[in-house]
Structures are given as structure tokens and as C-alpha cells.
Scaffold this motif. Structure first.
Motif, PDB file in Angstrom:
ATOM      1  N   UNK A 168      47.574  50.051  36.869  1.00 13.46           N
ATOM      2  CA  UNK A 168      46.444  49.178  37.217  1.00 13.46           C
ATOM      3  C   UNK A 168      46.538  48.722  38.671  1.00 13.46           C
ATOM      4  N   UNK A 169      45.408  48.755  39.371  1.00  6.17           N
ATOM      5  CA  UNK A 169      45.345  48.269  40.760  1.00  6.17           C
ATOM      6  C   UNK A 169      45.268  46.738  40.714  1.00  6.17           C
ATOM      7  N   UNK A 170      46.397  46.090  40.954  1.00  2.31           N
ATOM      8  CA  UNK A 170      46.451  44.626  40.831  1.00  2.31           C
ATOM      9  C   UNK A 170      45.648  43.917  41.906  1.00  2.31           C
ATOM     10  N   UNK A 209      54.068  46.784  36.635  1.00  3.30           N
ATOM     11  CA  UNK A 209      52.893  47.024  37.480  1.00  3.30           C
ATOM     12  C   UNK A 209      53.067  46.374  38.862  1.00  3.30           C
ATOM     13  N   UNK A 210      53.592  45.145  38.879  1.00  2.30           N
ATOM     14  CA  UNK A 210      53.835  44.450  40.155  1.00  2.30           C
ATOM     15  C   UNK A 210      54.856  45.210  40.986  1.00  2.30           C
ATOM     16  N   UNK A 211      55.892  45.681  40.333  1.00  4.83           N
ATOM     17  CA  UNK A 211      56.944  46.418  41.038  1.00  4.83           C
ATOM     18  C   UNK A 211      56.397  47.681  41.684  1.00  4.83           C
ATOM     19  N   UNK A 212      55.588  48.427  40.937  1.00  4.20           N
ATOM     20  CA  UNK A 212      54.988  49.663  41.470  1.00  4.20           C
ATOM     21  C   UNK A 212      54.032  49.337  42.611  1.00  4.20           C
ATOM     22  N   UNK A 237      49.971  38.062  47.238  1.00  4.06           N
ATOM     23  CA  UNK A 237      49.396  37.931  45.885  1.00  4.06           C
ATOM     24  C   UNK A 237      50.405  38.352  44.828  1.00  4.06           C
ATOM     25  N   UNK A 238      51.118  39.448  45.068  1.00  6.42           N
ATOM     26  CA  UNK A 238      52.123  39.914  44.103  1.00  6.42           C
ATOM     27  C   UNK A 238      53.240  38.885  43.954  1.00  6.42           C
TER      28      UNK A 238
END
Length: 523
Positions: A392-394, A442-445, A506-507
Motif C-alpha cells: 500500500x502507498x502510505x 508497510x512503513x518499513x518498505x 509522516x512515516x
């Protein structure tokens, strides 16, 4: 011979030469002397062949003489009135509608003066209908005249009144014309509730369905928003019934791309909702097609409309609609919007409303299964998920993700109330753990990807390559990143840098919220 003279005489009047009074006197004499049916034919031809640069001047010059001819007719008067009004309105539709107060006062193209002239033209025939209404028996001719006047009113509602800016504070010429139309309808025995709510138009007029809907949508707007002729509308209909009927017209207006239509649609939607009690609309209403289509049109306005004042007004009405739904209806509506909106901002707004409903349900006397019990879990399952899993594009889904974390944090803070149902609490924790685990991945990627992009951009700037090379490199780097519907590759290097830095911040913020949620869980 007299009919042949009409055209050159009218042309002289329109030119406003020195012989104006003599020409007017000649036309007046001809309209009182020649055969009325032949005169009407000549006048209709003049209207049909009107000079595009002199539409308003010609109409204003012709209307008094046209009225004289129509009043002299003995046979087929109703049909002739209909032909004349239709021909005039066809030409009138070619004139631009003034949209601001300054434009209307200037009346550069003469539309406002023409509307005033049309109101004068119809007056004697409206009075004729009113005089004959007392008779126990009405002729076919009388009924036909009513129909022609109804057609005129409906065409006027669609053009120009639907396009015009009308406010009670300013009694402009178009406002006065709108008032004339609204007063005319009851006068010709066309009750406003019947026109709006019971679809009698299909039997009586030649309008197609779309035109009929636009006319009635404008009628509803003038009645319920501007309150024109509201004293002639019976107060026996419930607010929910009025809303239900108006939703068809609101849908018609909000599906348009015209600013004037959208403004009227939002105003009618707001006014129809304001009379409804909060938390009262039942879930059964959401089964109606219009109650599905209107929020979808509103969602499209919120996400795609370039005009900020329309988006702001649309958001207020969107929230007002949510406030009027009962708990079950809110639950179903939120599910529907989460499945169909495909927009992170809208989804984030819905999730924020879900949190508000949980808070409301936790107050004494407000408990319900839809936001506290088993039913809430199915909604939570839709909320706490990543659309494309770990990929997912966070950055694109930032609004939704942040609201999800805020909702989770709130649920854990209010754990004492929620733990009363052990099964619900256990499932809630399972959904939470699954979501946070996937979100961490997802955040890590995402952080690794955006950090690499930022590093490459900085190196690219340090090399001070040729201007042609920088855009080529940027396009390669950022071709898949989009921020607020704008490709990052189309931005300048400085803006690209800001976007990437903002993404990394943001992350970090998301990760700090996850940490806080885990701390609350341990506590």
C-alpha cells in the motif's frame, strides 16, 4: 399586404431610427386591422428569423403587438398562445444568463427585460384562466390554455431561472420573474405538492424526463430554499417525506457540472435536512436509489470539484446528512462509503465519524450494537485494513491510515467500557494486532523506498548535471509517485525534495502512534 409590411417596420423599430414613433404607430394600426391568424403567422416568422445580435430588442418590440394579436383570436387561442410563448423562449434561451448582481443590473444582453416582457404577455391569459375556474364546466380550450401556461412556467424554471443566482436579499428582475412563475402555477390550478411530489407532469406536458426533473428541481429550490410561494404550500407533509421526494431533484442538480446547479442542489439538500430530527432517518431509506446516488455525487464533488467554496459547502452538507441517520443507517452508510469512495480523504473523514459514533454510543442511554457490539466488528474489519496489503502507498493513503491509528488509540483508551463484552474485545484485539503487524511492514518498505529516492535526488542535484538530464532522471525516479493527483515527476527538484522529506516525517509520525498504541495495550 399589411403582414408583408410588418418585417421592415419591426426592423426600423429595432434600429431605433428617427421614425421610431411613426413605425410603432403603423405596427399598432396593422395589428388591429389585419386578420389576426395571418398576423400571428407573420409574427412567428419574424421571431423564428430573428437577428442573433438583436434578440432582446426584437422581442421587447414585438411582445406588445403580439399580445394584441393573440387577444383578437377567436379560434385556437390556446394553441396560438403556446406557439408564441415557445418561439419566444427558444430565442430567449440563446441569451447568456447574468450570474452576478453587476451583470444583472447592467443587463447587457437584455434577458431580464425580456423576462419582464414575457410576464406581461402571459398576464391576460392567466387572468382568463382564473375567471373561468369558478365555472362548473370547463371547455377543452380552457384546459389546453392551462397546459400551455404550465409548459411556459416549466420552461422558464429550467431556462433561465435554474441558471440564475437568486437571493431573497436582492429583489432583482429575475427574482420578480421567479415570483411571477411561482404565483402563476397555483393560479392556473396546478398545486405545488402535485407538481413536486406526485409526478403529474408526465401526463400534461411535452417535456422529456430530464427537462421535467430540472424544472421541478428549480421549483423545489425556489419553494423550500428561497421560500417563494411557501404560504401556498400545505404544512401537512412530514420533513422526512419532503426530504425523500426532494432527493430526486437534489440528485439531478448534483449530477450536473454547472456551478449554478451545484449551488442550488447543495442549498436544497441542506434545507431539506435541517427540518429532520438528528439520528432519526431509518436504514430503509438507504435502499432507495436516490439515497445512494446523492452521497455518491456529493463524494465526487468533494474529491473532483476545483471550486473550494463548493467543496466546503459540500462537506458541511455531507456531515449534516450523517448526523440525521440513526445508528443502524450510519453503520450501513459508513460501510458503503468505505467500499465505494476509493479516496483516502473521504475514507479518513468516515473513520473520524466512526470514532465520534463510538464516543456517542459510550454515553449513558446511547448504547447500541452497531458501534459497540458484534455488528461493530464487521465495520472495524473494513476500517483496519490496508487496501494493497504491504505494498500500500502510505503517502497516498495517509489520511485514512492516520485516522485508523487515532481510532485504535481511542478504543484502547476506552477499554473499560468495551471489555464488558469479552468476545467483542477479544476480536477487536485480534483485528488490531493483525493491522498493526501489516502496517509496520508497510512503513518499513515505504521508508526504505522513499529514503532511496531522496538519496538519489540529492546525489543528482550535487552532480549538477545538464538541465536535460535532470528531468529525465526525475521521471525515472518518480514515475509511480502521485501527491494530490499531481505526478511528482512533474514537480521541480526542490518540491520533490519537500515531498520526500514530508513522506519520511509522516512515516515517523505513524510509527510513533503505533508505539503509543502498544504502550496503552501493555498498560
Amino acid at each position: 399586404m399589411g403582414c408583408v409590411l410588418l418585417a421592415p417596420l419591426v426592423n426600423e423599430v429595432v434600429k431605433k431610427d428617427k421614425s421610431l414613433d411613426h413605425c410603432q404607430a403603423a405596427i399598432t394600426y396593422l395589428t388591429r386591422t389585419c386578420k389576426p391568424d395571418e398576423l400571428l403567422h407573420s409574427l412567428l416568422e419574424l421571431i423564428e428569423d430573428i437577428d442573433p445580435d438583436a434578440i432582446s430588442e426584437t422581442i421587447i418590440a414585438l411582445v406588445p403587438h403580439l399580445l394584441t394579436v393573440l387577444l383578437r383570436l377567436d379560434e385556437r387561442k390556446a394553441a396560438s398562445v403556446g406557439l408564441a410563448l415557445s418561439a419566444l423562449q427558444k430565442q430567449l434561451s440563446r441569451l447568456p444568463v447574468p450570474y452576478t448582481q453587476q451583470q444583472e443590473e447592467a443587463d447587457e444582453y437584455g434577458l431580464c427585460r425580456c423576462c419582464t416582457a414575457l410576464a406581461v404577455l402571459t398576464k391576460p391569459f392567466i387572468e382568463e384562466v382564473k375567471r373561468k375556474d369558478g365555472n362548473s364546466v370547463t371547455s377543452t380550450e380552457d384546459e389546453e390554455l392551462k397546459t400551455e401556461l404550465l409548459e411556459f412556467c416549466l420552461r422558464s424554471l429550467r431556462e433561465p431561472l435554474l441558471e440564475a443566482e437568486l437571493t431573497r436579499d436582492r429583489k432583482s428582475s429575475l427574482w420578480l420573474f421567479a415570483t411571477e412563475i411561482m404565483v402563476t402555477l397555483p393560479a392556473i390550478q396546478e398545486p405545488l405538492p402535485e407538481l413536486l411530489f406526485f409526478s403529474s407532469l408526465k401526463k400534461k406536458t411535452s417535456q422529456d424526463i430530464s427537462q421535467s426533473m430540472e424544472s421541478r428541481a428549480c421549483l423545489a429550490y425556489l419553494l423550500f430554499v428561497q421560500l417563494i410561494a411557501i404560504d401556498r404550500f400545505p404544512a401537512v407533509f412530514s420533513p422526512v417525506f419532503v426530504l425523500q421526494c426532494n432527493m430526486e431533484y437534489i440528485n439531478q442538480l448534483l449530477s450536473s457540472k454547472k456551478e449554478s446547479h451545484l449551488l442550488k442542489g447543495l442549498a436544497l439538500y441542506r434545507k431539506s435536512l435541517e427540518s429532520v430530527q438528528d439520528n432519526s432517518l431509518p436504514v430503509s431509506l438507504l435502499e432507495l436509489k436516490s439515497f445512494y446516488n446523492v452521497p455518491q455525487n456529493l463524494r465526487q464533488l468533494l474529491t473532483d470539484c476545483p471550486m473550494q467554496h463548493l467543496r466546503e459547502s459540500g462537506l458541511q452538507v455531507f456531515q449534516l446528512f450523517i448526523n440525521k441517520l440513526d445508528a443502524e443507517a450510519k453503520h450501513k452508510f459508513f460501510r458503503c462509503m468505505l467500499k465505494t469512495s476509493n479516496h483516502s480523504g473521504v475514507e479518513g473523514y468516515i473513520i473520524k465519524n466512526i470514532r465520534n459514533q463510538v464516543e456517542f454510543s459510550l454515553k449513558p442511554g446511547n448504547a447500541n450494537e452497531w458501534f459497540l457490539g458484534v455488528e461493530f466488528l464487521s465495520l472495524l474489519g473494513l476500517v483496519l485494513c490496508l487496501p494493497q496489503g504491504a505494498e500500500t502507498d502510505l503517502l497516498h493513503n495517509m489520511d485514512r491510515t492516520m485516522e485508523c491509528l487515532n481510532l485504535l488509540r481511542y478504543l484502547l483508551i476506552r477499554d473499560k467500557e468495551l471489555r464488558s463484552n469479552a468476545d467483542v474485545w477479544e476480536e477487536l484485539c485480534r483485528i488490531k494486532d493483525k493491522y498493526l503487524k501489516m502496517l509496520r511492514v508497510c512503513i518499513s518498505i515505504s521508508r526504505a523506498y522513499y529514503s532511496a529516492e531522496l538519496k538519489a535526488l540529492i546525489e543528482d542535484q550535487k552532480l549538477k548535471a545538464k538541465e536535460a538530464r535532470a528531468p529525465a532522471r526525475s521521471t525515472k525516479l518518480f514515475k509511480s509517485i502521485t501527491v494530490k493527483r499531481e505526478k511528482v515527476s512533474n514537480m521541480s527538484p526542490d518540491v520533490q525534495n519537500q515531498v520526500l522529506q514530508s513522506a519520511l516525517v509522516t512515516f515517523d509520525l505513524m510509527e510513533s502512534l503505533i508505539v503509543r498504541i502498544e504502550e496503552i495495550t501493555e498498560e
